[in-house]
Enzyme design. Structure first.
Site, PDB file in Angstrom:
ATOM      1  N   GLU A  60      10.065  -5.796   2.733  1.00 41.98           N
ATOM      2  CA  GLU A  60      10.579  -4.717   1.886  1.00 41.98           C
ATOM      3  C   GLU A  60      11.888  -4.152   2.432  1.00 41.98           C
ATOM      4  O   GLU A  60      12.832  -3.913   1.686  1.00 41.98           O
ATOM      5  CB  GLU A  60       9.531  -3.605   1.768  1.00 41.98           C
ATOM      6  CG  GLU A  60       9.987  -2.451   0.880  1.00 41.98           C
ATOM      7  CD  GLU A  60       8.941  -1.360   0.728  1.00 41.98           C
ATOM      8  OE1 GLU A  60       7.844  -1.503   1.315  1.00 41.98           O
ATOM      9  OE2 GLU A  60       9.225  -0.378   0.026  1.00 41.98           O
ATOM     10  N   HIS A  89      12.683   1.349  -2.907  1.00 43.70           N
ATOM     11  CA  HIS A  89      11.487   0.691  -2.354  1.00 43.70           C
ATOM     12  C   HIS A  89      11.119  -0.534  -3.184  1.00 43.70           C
ATOM     13  O   HIS A  89      11.571  -0.703  -4.312  1.00 43.70           O
ATOM     14  CB  HIS A  89      10.297   1.660  -2.363  1.00 43.70           C
ATOM     15  CG  HIS A  89      10.449   2.772  -1.382  1.00 43.70           C
ATOM     16  ND1 HIS A  89       9.777   2.807  -0.182  1.00 43.70           N
ATOM     17  CD2 HIS A  89      11.234   3.876  -1.411  1.00 43.70           C
ATOM     18  CE1 HIS A  89      10.135   3.888   0.486  1.00 43.70           C
ATOM     19  NE2 HIS A  89      11.018   4.565  -0.238  1.00 43.70           N
ATOM     20  N   HIS A 112      12.845   1.521   4.034  1.00 44.22           N
ATOM     21  CA  HIS A 112      12.198   1.205   5.306  1.00 44.22           C
ATOM     22  C   HIS A 112      13.217   0.602   6.243  1.00 44.22           C
ATOM     23  O   HIS A 112      14.280   0.165   5.827  1.00 44.22           O
ATOM     24  CB  HIS A 112      11.040   0.229   5.106  1.00 44.22           C
ATOM     25  CG  HIS A 112       9.996   0.770   4.181  1.00 44.22           C
ATOM     26  ND1 HIS A 112       8.879   1.440   4.612  1.00 44.22           N
ATOM     27  CD2 HIS A 112       9.940   0.777   2.829  1.00 44.22           C
ATOM     28  CE1 HIS A 112       8.160   1.815   3.565  1.00 44.22           C
ATOM     29  NE2 HIS A 112       8.784   1.430   2.454  1.00 44.22           N
ATOM     30  N   GLU A 122      10.659   2.066  -7.285  1.00 46.88           N
ATOM     31  CA  GLU A 122       9.811   0.964  -6.801  1.00 46.88           C
ATOM     32  C   GLU A 122      10.212  -0.265  -7.611  1.00 46.88           C
ATOM     33  O   GLU A 122       9.822  -0.426  -8.770  1.00 46.88           O
ATOM     34  CB  GLU A 122       8.324   1.293  -7.013  1.00 46.88           C
ATOM     35  CG  GLU A 122       7.800   2.394  -6.104  1.00 46.88           C
ATOM     36  CD  GLU A 122       7.469   1.918  -4.677  1.00 46.88           C
ATOM     37  OE1 GLU A 122       7.722   0.737  -4.360  1.00 46.88           O
ATOM     38  OE2 GLU A 122       6.968   2.748  -3.893  1.00 46.88           O
TER      39      GLU A 122
HETATM   40 ZN   LIG Z   1       8.277   1.410   0.481  1.00 48.30          ZN
END
Ligand SMILES: [Zn+2]
Length: 232
Positions: free
Chosen positions: A24, A79, A10, A146
């Site tokens: 994040e 992420h 992001h 993640e």
């Molecule tokens: Zn993300």
């Protein structure tokens, strides 16, 4: 020369998940920067690019296109999870994928989980598949990680800079293993080689490079060889 494309999950107007005083995008930027530095310091035979050097806003399709147009050999998107769970999981596309894609997920998943577990009992949420745009639209083996949950007790680890560094470096080691990158020869701590170039200062012009980071890298390389360099 292998081509590695890193995607900071992001950025810009899209901070990703936000909780516990963490964003994040900030965490994923750090993980990628640590990973890129580690590759640069320890391996040869590759080039690497990143979806955003700064904090730009990019669509998912733009990022996939950048990697496709460049002809990247691997695509890694980092992420941080949200939803009050705990642990680490990795993703590949849930449609047709090559055995290479599965192999990349396997090696990355193992490296990253092992690195995380140096810091505590991190839950393995598994190697998963999903219809994510960056995985679907990229033409090369692509994995999305993640790295723990921003909105749970996991945040403790995410606030630890050493943890983020270890996670970034684990991504790098996984990529290097997958691509079979040669390791750099370990050199002895700097010997007095300054004299050879005494008085000479190399000027590295940013304009000659696609971005400042490349200029910085060249300056760093020159310094390692004993040639003082400045970026102008
Ligand atoms: Zn993300």
């Amino acid at each position: 020369m292998k081509k590695i494309f890193w995607d900071k999950g992001h950025g810009g107007s899209d901070p990703g998940a936000v909780a516990n005083g963490l964003q994040e995008k900030v965490l994923t930027h750090k993980i990628v920067e640590y990973g890129m530095d580690y590759l640069q310091a320890n391996y040869t035979g590759f080039e690497q690019r990143v979806s955003r050097a700064g904090d730009q806003t990019l669509t998912l399709s733009q990022r996939a296109k950048m990697a496709n147009d460049w002809g990247a050999d691997v695509f890694i998107s980092t992420h941080i999870n949200a939803g009050k769970g705990t642990g680490f999981e990795s993703y590949i596309y849930n449609g047709g994928v090559s055995s290479q894609t599965v192999a990349l997920q396997n090696v990355l998943h193992g490296e990253i989980l092992a690195a995380m577990r140096q810091f505590g009992n991190v839950v393995d949420r598994g190697k998963k598949r999903a219809n994510y745009a960056v995985l679907r639209e990229t033409k090369m083996p692509a994995v999305l990680t993640e790295n723990l949950f921003i909105d749970s007790n996991d945040a403790k680890l995410l606030k630890n800079e050493e943890f983020l560094k270890a996670v970034g470096e684990a991504h790098a080691r996984g990529i290097a293993k997958f691509l079979g990158l040669p390791q750099k020869a370990k050199t002895a701590p700097s010997q007095p080689q300054q004299k050879a170039s005494a008085g000479k200062l190399y000027r590295v012009q940013v304009g000659a490079f696609s971005d400042r980071k490349n200029a910085e890298r060249l300056a760093e390389e020159l310094k390692k060889k004993g040639y003082p360099a400045i970026i102008v």
